[in-house]
Design an enzyme around this catalytic site. Structure first.
Site, short mmCIF file in Angstrom:
data_model
loop_
_atom_site.label_atom_id
_atom_site.label_comp_id
_atom_site.label_asym_id
_atom_site.label_seq_id
_atom_site.Cartn_x
_atom_site.Cartn_y
_atom_site.Cartn_z
N TYR A 119 1.40 -1.33 0.47
CA TYR A 119 -0.30 0.31 0.17
C TYR A 119 1.06 1.56 -0.32
O TYR A 119 0.45 1.98 0.74
CB TYR A 119 -0.68 0.35 1.41
CG TYR A 119 -1.93 -1.39 1.20
CD1 TYR A 119 -2.06 -2.73 1.49
CD2 TYR A 119 -3.30 -0.28 0.95
CE1 TYR A 119 -2.56 -3.16 0.85
CE2 TYR A 119 -4.30 -1.32 0.94
CZ TYR A 119 -4.13 -2.78 0.74
OH TYR A 119 -5.38 -4.30 0.99
N LYS A 163 6.01 -14.31 3.74
CA LYS A 163 6.09 -14.54 2.67
C LYS A 163 7.69 -14.18 2.25
O LYS A 163 8.44 -14.86 1.05
CB LYS A 163 5.21 -14.24 1.75
CG LYS A 163 4.75 -15.68 0.60
CD LYS A 163 4.56 -16.54 0.86
CE LYS A 163 4.28 -17.66 -0.53
NZ LYS A 163 3.66 -19.07 -0.09
N ASP A 194 0.40 -17.82 3.84
CA ASP A 194 -0.87 -19.04 2.66
C ASP A 194 -1.00 -20.29 4.37
O ASP A 194 -2.23 -20.07 4.69
CB ASP A 194 -0.44 -19.18 2.29
CG ASP A 194 1.28 -20.22 1.63
OD1 ASP A 194 2.07 -19.48 2.72
OD2 ASP A 194 1.88 -20.43 1.18
N ASP A 218 -4.76 -6.71 5.82
CA ASP A 218 -6.35 -6.39 5.56
C ASP A 218 -6.75 -7.45 5.32
O ASP A 218 -7.66 -8.33 5.27
CB ASP A 218 -5.38 -5.86 4.12
CG ASP A 218 -6.86 -4.97 3.82
OD1 ASP A 218 -7.86 -5.44 4.11
OD2 ASP A 218 -6.83 -4.17 2.31
N ASP A 222 -9.90 -10.15 7.19
CA ASP A 222 -11.45 -10.35 7.28
C ASP A 222 -11.34 -11.86 7.39
O ASP A 222 -12.79 -11.98 7.02
CB ASP A 222 -11.46 -9.92 5.48
CG ASP A 222 -12.29 -8.52 5.14
OD1 ASP A 222 -11.56 -7.54 5.97
OD2 ASP A 222 -13.15 -7.86 4.13
#
Ligand code: ATP
Length: 327
Positions: A119, A163, A194, A218, A222
């Protein structure tokens, strides 16, 4: 403290933002919060009307307030439109996004780095090729790790989510987070993002405090919102060194806007997090307890399988606050 009252910049925003903000303000009033509201009309609606979503003057006035209470703002996929929330996070240097999740199965906090990663806003857009630059700095990684460790030191442990096997920029993030955790003697482990997503679904009780980069935070939040039952339940704090912005983690939900059925609990809980940060912890706890009793009593919006409206849920929370006061 001086005699000046605590000023809260109130940004209802777009879509369901104004609906859930009305609830949060009603609950703040019911609990007797010691705050003065300073309203701001910023967001996509204003951009459509005036071509400007957030002016430099707004930003200056917002900075004069003690903190911000935010509803939700629509971000259209238009390259000319700059996300207001991203701008506020950057301009106020709100680097730590704290997102607590709890249900009968899990009790964890996602600590999301809020100002860099994917971002960063550094993008090259072409007809045939587009690039988004993923920025990871030692300073950014260190300060988010310190915030996460502060929380983890009062709880059980820290899990660093990254990652780094594929995204080499995450080697710096992982290394820095480990160094900070070790220097503060915080028990820690790490997981690839993951694997973290898989384990969150299969064994959410394994997690306590998660620290991660912007986009991973982010997405994982969710996922956690799904695990606790609805995006509409979840609150967050965006914290800097001395500034703060509180917001439900959901967006402006245009699909249900204007129907009076948005779940206001995330916004109400965000207001409670704000009171806690402002040193009005007892009132924050009173709100949390009232929300818990309202939900246990079955007063729920449709996202939770209920049939109550936003207003009915708000009234029930206020009723619970009032009746607890009488005991
Ligand atoms: P953004 O990009 O701003 O996150 P979005 O549309 O991708 O926006 P949300 O606005 O958070 O994401 O909505 C995702 C889904 O969750 C939608 O179906 C929406 O109706 C639902 N939702 C979000 N918030 C609430 C809420 N407070 N109450 C009920 N449903 C909600």
């Amino acid at each position: 403290m001086s005699g000046k009252r605590t000023e809260v910049a109130v940004i209802p925003g777009d879509g369901i933002g104004p609906e859930v903000m009305e609830s949060a303000l009603g609950v703040l009033e019911a609990v007797g919060a010691d705050v003065e509201q300073v309203p701001f009309e910023v967001g996509f609606g204003r951009w459509k009307r005036t071509g400007e979503a957030l002016s430099a003057e707004d930003l200056e006035s917002i900075k004069q307030c003690d903190c911000v209470l935010f509803g939700a703002i629509t971000t259209p996929p238009d390259p000319k439109y700059r996300s207001v929330l991203l701008r506020l996070r950057k301009e106020l240097d709100l680097f730590a996004n704290i997102r607590p999740f709890s249900s009968s199965r899990l009790d964890l906090i996602v600590v999301r780095e809020n100002t860099e990663g994917l971002y960063s806003g550094i993008e090259v857009l072409g007809e045939e090729e587009c690039r988004t630059v993923r920025v990871i700095t030692r300073r950014g990684s260190r300060r988010i790790a310190e915030r996460a460790c502060l929380l983890a030191s009062r709880r059980r442990r820290l899990t660093i989510v990254h990652k780094s096997n594929v995204l080499k920029s995450d080697i710096l993030f992982l290394k820095t987070c480990r160094e900070v955790a070790e220097s503060l003697s915080v028990p820690h482990d790490d997981l690839l993002v993951d694997a973290a997503a898989y384990h969150l679904v299969m064994r959410p009780e394994r997690f306590d405090v998660i620290v991660t980069t912007n986009l991973f935070g982010d997405i994982l939040s969710d996922l956690c919102a799904g695990l606790v039952g609805s995006l509409g339940l979840c609150a967050s704090a965006n914290l800097g060194e001395s500034r703060a912005l509180f917001e439900p983690i959901h967006g402006s939900a245009p699909d249900i806007a204007g129907q009076g059925i948005a779940n206001p609990v995330g916004a109400v809980r965000s207001a409670a997090m704000m009171l806690d940060w402002l040193g009005q912890a007892e009132k924050a706890r009173a709100i949390e307890a009232a929300v818990g009793r309202a939900l246990e009593g079955g007063v729920k919006t449709p996202d939770l399988g209920g049939s109550s409206s936003t207003r009915q849920v708000t009234e029930e929370i206020v009723r619970q606050i009032d009746s607890a006061r009488k005991i």
